[in-house]
Design an enzyme around this catalytic site. Structure first.
Site, PDB file in Angstrom:
ATOM      1  N   HIS A 194      57.736  57.790  38.301  1.00  0.00           N
ATOM      2  CA  HIS A 194      56.615  58.731  38.447  1.00  0.00           C
ATOM      3  C   HIS A 194      55.445  58.216  39.286  1.00  0.00           C
ATOM      4  O   HIS A 194      54.465  58.939  39.455  1.00  0.00           O
ATOM      5  CB  HIS A 194      56.135  59.212  37.071  1.00  0.00           C
ATOM      6  CG  HIS A 194      55.781  58.096  36.137  1.00  0.00           C
ATOM      7  ND1 HIS A 194      56.657  57.608  35.196  1.00  0.00           N
ATOM      8  CD2 HIS A 194      54.656  57.374  35.995  1.00  0.00           C
ATOM      9  CE1 HIS A 194      56.075  56.639  34.519  1.00  0.00           C
ATOM     10  NE2 HIS A 194      54.857  56.476  34.980  1.00  0.00           N
TER      11      HIS A 194
ATOM     12  N   ASP B 162      55.692  50.472  33.982  1.00  0.00           N
ATOM     13  CA  ASP B 162      56.009  51.126  35.251  1.00  0.00           C
ATOM     14  C   ASP B 162      56.886  50.200  36.089  1.00  0.00           C
ATOM     15  O   ASP B 162      56.513  49.048  36.316  1.00  0.00           O
ATOM     16  CB  ASP B 162      54.719  51.415  36.035  1.00  0.00           C
ATOM     17  CG  ASP B 162      53.893  52.510  35.393  1.00  0.00           C
ATOM     18  OD1 ASP B 162      54.430  53.607  35.204  1.00  0.00           O
ATOM     19  OD2 ASP B 162      52.710  52.257  35.077  1.00  0.00           O
TER      20      ASP B 162
ATOM     21  N   HIS C 241      54.321  50.760  27.860  1.00  0.00           N
ATOM     22  CA  HIS C 241      54.698  51.551  29.045  1.00  0.00           C
ATOM     23  C   HIS C 241      54.815  50.627  30.255  1.00  0.00           C
ATOM     24  O   HIS C 241      53.819  50.079  30.714  1.00  0.00           O
ATOM     25  CB  HIS C 241      53.653  52.642  29.286  1.00  0.00           C
ATOM     26  CG  HIS C 241      53.971  53.498  30.466  1.00  0.00           C
ATOM     27  ND1 HIS C 241      55.075  54.317  30.502  1.00  0.00           N
ATOM     28  CD2 HIS C 241      53.356  53.649  31.673  1.00  0.00           C
ATOM     29  CE1 HIS C 241      55.115  54.956  31.669  1.00  0.00           C
ATOM     30  NE2 HIS C 241      54.089  54.556  32.397  1.00  0.00           N
TER      31      HIS C 241
ATOM     32  N   ASP D 112      53.998  59.497  30.613  1.00  0.00           N
ATOM     33  CA  ASP D 112      53.173  59.359  31.817  1.00  0.00           C
ATOM     34  C   ASP D 112      53.469  60.288  32.990  1.00  0.00           C
ATOM     35  O   ASP D 112      52.626  60.438  33.866  1.00  0.00           O
ATOM     36  CB  ASP D 112      53.197  57.889  32.282  1.00  0.00           C
ATOM     37  CG  ASP D 112      51.973  57.525  33.119  1.00  0.00           C
ATOM     38  OD1 ASP D 112      50.955  58.225  33.020  1.00  0.00           O
ATOM     39  OD2 ASP D 112      52.051  56.537  33.872  1.00  0.00           O
TER      40      ASP D 112
ATOM     41  N   ASP E 210      49.914  50.540  28.597  1.00  0.00           N
ATOM     42  CA  ASP E 210      50.685  49.970  29.705  1.00  0.00           C
ATOM     43  C   ASP E 210      50.876  48.472  29.538  1.00  0.00           C
ATOM     44  O   ASP E 210      49.914  47.752  29.281  1.00  0.00           O
ATOM     45  CB  ASP E 210      49.950  50.233  31.025  1.00  0.00           C
ATOM     46  CG  ASP E 210      49.975  51.695  31.400  1.00  0.00           C
ATOM     47  OD1 ASP E 210      50.604  52.485  30.670  1.00  0.00           O
ATOM     48  OD2 ASP E 210      49.356  52.052  32.419  1.00  0.00           O
TER      49      ASP E 210
END
Ligand SMILES: [Zn+2]
Length: 1054
Positions: free
Chosen positions: A575, A183, A181, A295, A432
């Site tokens: 997000h 971000d 994941h 998420d 993550d």
């Protein structure tokens, strides 16, 4: 993992965002201002050492900003050039037609009266035919007790048992899905993350997947993937393509980011999804099949619908209320067809997998027991940087322990499988920013391969385990559940949404619906300006192609600049970005710069007005001919406005308030502009007969008042006890003479009068250990009424174009405004709040509308500006659970009346008492809420929030949709007319108005965007996105084809 949520996205993301805002404003201001305008003012404030690392990027962004200036200049030039082509005589393009009639006649046209009637929308009159096993989320909420019972090893669930022989006839299929994941912005900026982690993850994917063809990986964020792609050579690109072809690597969702599903508007959701998908099509020829959203803090059916329309067949969601997860698990409904509330059939169904446990990390994905699952996260082997908080570490798999480790893991797989209807189970393997180092790849993939090899070579275990992509899993699932021969495993249909998310206890994530509202407002402004630029660009391009002046228009360069702006908007839908859940290191400084520049840019100041006219170009970004008020700053109260055909225009000069009682001047006039067109107005100094000046009344209970203004009539009555009132052709409102706040509203059409009281209230923060933060709303009980320490100054403005009542409290400057215009703009009360809670601590401020509408416990909020979701306020839930996201509107109703609050920014809203609608406007919180941010929310700014209030008559109906008036009012609120003053140098060019459409589109059609797609050869095709609001069966593609010629490629959403 999300526990350590993105910190710096907002830092850098907001920086990008602010610069883009500047850029767009500058683009649109370009005509008015001299070319030396620079965004550098305030740059010397960057003294904080922590900020200097971002300076390079800031410099780059500022270069981008000045480049972006060019784009509107080019569009402007092209529009000017167009006039010659236009003059060549296509009737429909006759720029003058809109102002040839007498202006006042046009104004007197009958008002647009659009009562709520189910006949408005044919789809709304259709019978809903829900299948017998269809599940409505609202009904599930009725059913659940929300008792938060301790479920044992699966704390939020229950004991899972099975019989050893259950898989004897049909083995368990296990797909372990490796994922990482990423971000786009978190503890580090997007670029720093890319440099330190993401590029290594992507590089390792190429190397490590090629080492063993059984290995698989998925990737979601195209913002990262495209940046990496730009930096690798052709050999590596070929290697990547072969991984796609062999099915080892899969792109999931394929959006620019994994967007927030509560605060994002569908315009931006579509835009970032298109940007990602177009990039994939152009560069790697991949079309995503499955959505992956582990998420986002709650899930919206709008996203499900958009994925379905984008051609995806399956999707996965994760952050769902723990009680809902438990219920779905107990009913074996974690896999379902997600159907839109408004779809009477199955055309919108998309196959959805809801992850059952607490998180998407390895401890919470292999099965119900995190203590066991953590031992199968081989990045946590002893000696590494991460370990297992359950205090039992993983062991490397050896010949000596493999049998025992397989038994442990298989037990978890089997238990997880018991929550689903088929004998195939999906196990995500990641977290993550995982798989950055070669060692981690070896640890995970080699140990798991040993486990799989053992399982697969022991038939008595009745299991087939392998790495898979998420689509591999869904394909197997479909085989077992949908294809003939397995009717028993057929999957249910579910409708509704997954808000408001709680991950444990009473920790409801309703705070982020409001956190950093300044940026939520900026986002909407950027969307509106980006859309305007995209449409103008596409229209210009289409016309230039038609009339052959391509060489005058740098289409490719402008497209590049538009793409940059689009991608920055896309990045902000992440997000952790629009959610307002990031660190504020740089936001502090950049937000201040942004805000002060917004202040100067947002007002289109016309310095140096004189007797020789200045031209103002007004752009109408909506697809209907429009009559709206435009406001510009002027340096004199004596102004005259005429159309380009010399007809006088109704105008009003009023005061711009530096504080509550000191003013300079602004001009407001009623502009009539054709659909998507440019109108032209001439402003000059008038000796007499120019714009009327507004009249003012000032009140303050028991306080001295001195008002400092020239040019205006001011009245300070001694007796201030009678209610204040303003009205327009449609509405009259009465306000309290002590607070200025609205108390009653009358609709002139039928004379009906309603009590609608505006109130303000404070929420505090609980005294418990866990307190409100950027994500969580944990109030100390019901809100307390706002009672200002001193009585406020109230200012009543009355004029020919608008009237308003403004109250200056210590924390809010609140304005109620009525436009003196017939039609849409006159039918709503505009509410503007300028909120400043910078001196407060652990306080949240709410605006409340308390009415006589008998709404009981029901209310309605929109999802992503796209659809309405019915809500029910429930006493069994804590107060904070009864708050829901409001992207574009919320309403309450009884059988005869509906009260709608339209909003120009996403905020959290509720209806805690019958007749009430409430919206949180800002929150200031001292502490972290233990979701990884590591700070409170203390970077508040003076934040404008804008609303419109609609009171409508309605006929009783079991169905509830926004009226057409509500749709159109929302559109006007979010897409105001854009005024651009023409520079004095450009005055010598003879400008004409621009009317691109032969007529307005029907009022129930919304043109989402006109977005040009760059072909390999040249820019020639235009992608059309439309949303149908209602029923008229219009052949829009044909209509647009006649406008654009044969090169139109239509991508209809609905
Ligand atoms: Zn995330």
């Amino acid at each position: 993992m999300m526990m350590k949520l993105s910190r710096q996205f907002t830092v850098f993301g907001s920086a990008i965002f602010c610069v883009v805002i500047f850029s767009l404003y500058l683009m649109l201001d370009h005509l008015q201002l001299d070319h030396t305008k620079s965004p550098n003012n305030g740059g010397d404030k960057l003294q904080n050492g922590q900020l200097s690392i971002l300076q390079d990027k800031i410099d780059r962004l500022e270069r981008l900003l000045s480049e972006n200036n060019e784009i509107i200049a080019n569009i402007r030039d092209s529009v000017i050039n167009l006039k010659e082509s236009v003059k060549d005589g296509r009737g429909g393009l006759d720029g003058g037609n809109m102002s040839q009639g007498h202006y006042l006649e046009l104004l007197a046209s009958p008002p647009l009266v659009l009562p709520i009637d189910s006949q408005d929308c044919q789809f709304a009159t259709r019978e809903f035919s829900k299948p017998a096993d269809g599940v409505q989320l609202l009904d599930v909420y009725d059913l659940l007790t929300f008792d938060n019972h301790d479920g044992g090893v699966w704390k939020q669930g229950f004991d899972i048992t099975y019989q050893d022989n259950e898989w004897d006839s049909e083995p368990l299929q296990v797909f372990v899905v490796p994922h990482s994941h990423n971000d786009p912005g978190w503890l580090k900026t997007f670029d720093d993350y890319y440099r330190d982690q993401t590029q290594h993850i992507l590089n390792n994917i190429v190397v490590k997947l090629h080492e063993d063809s059984r290995r698989k990986m998925i990737w979601s964020e195209i913002s990262y993937f495209s940046k990496w792609w730009d930096n690798i050579d052709n050999q590596k690109r070929d290697a990547v393509k072969s991984l796609f072809e062999q099915g080892q690597l899969e792109i999931t969702t394929g959006g620019w980011v994994m967007p927030d599903e509560a605060n994002s508007h569908y315009f931006a959701l579509i835009d970032q999804l298109l940007e990602g998908h177009q990039w994939l099509e152009r560069n790697v020829g991949v079309k995503p099949q499955t959505g992956w959203a582990v998420d986002p803090f709650g899930h919206s059916p709008t996203q499900a619908y958009l994925l379905k329309q984008a051609g995806l067949a399956n999707m996965l969601i994760q952050r769902v209320h723990y009680s809902v997860k438990k219920h779905f698990a107990s009913q074996e409904t974690l896999e379902f067809f997600w159907r839109q509330n408004w779809d009477p059939a199955s055309s919108t169904d998309i196959l959805c997998h809801m992850m059952p446990f607490y998180s998407y990390d390895v401890p919470h994905t292999c099965g119900p027991d995190p203590k066991i699952c953590c031992q199968f996260d081989f990045k946590r082997l002893p000696g590494g940087r991460v370990n297992c908080p359950w205090r039992v570490p993983p062991q490397p798999i050896t010949d000596g322990n493999v049998q025992q480790r397989v038994q442990m893991l298989l037990d978890q797989y089997r238990k997880k499988s018991k929550l689903f209807r088929t004998k195939v189970v999906m196990v995500p393997l990641g977290d993550d920013f995982r798989y950055a180092e070669a060692l981690e790849w070896d640890q995970q993939f080699q140990n798991y391969q040993k486990l799989f090899d053992y399982m697969n070579s022991h038939p008595e275990l009745h299991v087939k385990a392998q790495f898979g992509t998420i689509t591999d899993y869904f394909n197997a699932l479909r085989k077992l559940s949908i294809e003939p021969g397995h009717p028993s495993a057929s999957l249910p249909v579910v409708s509704g949404d997954f808000f408001t998310y709680a991950d444990r206890d009473d920790h409801y994530w309703s705070g982020y619906f409001t956190s950093r509202p300044f940026y939520k407002r900026l986002d909407r402004v950027l969307e509106s300006h980006l859309r305007a630029a995209e449409i103008l660009y596409s229209l210009t391009l289409a016309n230039i192609q038609r009339f052959g002046k391509l060489n005058d228009f740098p289409a490719v360069e402008n497209n590049r600049l538009l793409t940059e702006a689009r991608r920055n908007l896309g990045l902000f839908q992440h997000h952790d970005a629009i959610a307002g859940t990031g660190k504020d290191m740089v936001v502090i400084d950049y937000g201040t710069r942004c805000h002060s520049d917004m202040d100067t840019l947002i007002n289109h100041e016309l310095k140096g007005l004189s007797f020789s006219p200045r031209s103002v170009v007004v752009y109408n970004p909506t697809e209907q001919d429009r009559t709206s008020v435009v406001t510009v700053y002027v340096n004199t109260p004596h102004v005259c406005v005429i159309t380009d055909h010399g007809h006088p225009v109704p105008a009003q000069v009023s005061a711009v308030w530096d504080d509550s009682t000191t003013a300079s001047t602004e001009l407001s006039f009623v502009a009539q502009v054709p659909a998507l067109g440019l109108g032209l107005y001439q402003l000059s100094t008038a000796v007499s007969g120019g714009a009327e000046t507004a009249e003012y009344v000032f009140l303050r209970q028991g306080g001295e008042l001195s008002v400092n203004m020239k040019h205006f009539t001011v009245n300070i009555p001694q007796d201030a006890s009678t209610p204040l009132s303003i009205h327009n052709p449609h509405i009259q409102i009465w306000s309290s003479p002590t607070t200025g706040l609205m108390e009653r509203l009358k609709l002139k059409e039928n004379g009906s009068e309603h009590q609608i009281k505006v109130e303000f209230a404070w929420y505090g923060t609980t005294s418990n250990r866990d307190k409100s933060g950027a994500y969580l709303f944990l109030p100390d009980g019901e809100a307390k009424m706002y009672s200002p320490a001193r009585s406020p100054v109230i200012r009543v403005t009355k004029g020919s174009v608008f009237s308003e009542i403004t109250t200056s409290f210590d924390h809010v400057t609140h304005t109620l405004r009525l436009y003196n215009v017939q039609g849409v703009e006159g039918q709503a009360v505009e509410i503007c709040n300028l909120v400043d809670i910078r001196r407060e601590f652990n306080h949240e401020i709410a605006m409340r509308l308390a009415s006589d509408v008998d709404s009981k416990d029901r209310f309605f909020t929109d999802l992503n500006g796209f659809q309405i979701q019915p809500r029910r306020t429930m006493a069994k839930l804590p107060l904070q659970a009864n708050f829901y996201p409001m992207t574009s509107m919320a309403y309450i109703q009884d059988p005869g009346t509906r009260l709608t609050l339209l909003t120009a920014q996403s905020l959290g809203s509720a209806s805690l008492v019958s007749g009430q609608l409430e919206v949180i406007m800002d929150r200031r919180l001292n502490q972290d809420d233990n979701r990884g941010l590591g700070q409170g929310v203390l970077d508040n700014k003076v934040t404008p929030s804008t609303f419109r209030l609609l009171l409508e008559k309605r006929k009783p109906s079991p169905l509830s949709y926004p009226s057409l008036l509500s749709h159109v009012s929302s559109l006007y609120l979010n897409h105001p007319l854009i005024s651009m003053a023409v520079s004095t140098e450009a005055q010598s060019l003879s400008l004409t108005a621009f009317t691109p459409l032969a007529s307005s589109l029907p009022c129930d059609i919304h043109l989402v965007n006109l977005r040009s797609i760059q072909s390999k050869v040249m820019l020639r095709s235009t992608s059309l996105q439309q949303i149908r609001l209602g029923c008229i069966d219009l052949n829009l593609p044909g209509f647009i084809s006649s406008l654009f010629g044969q090169n139109t490629h239509s991508a209809l959403l609905h």
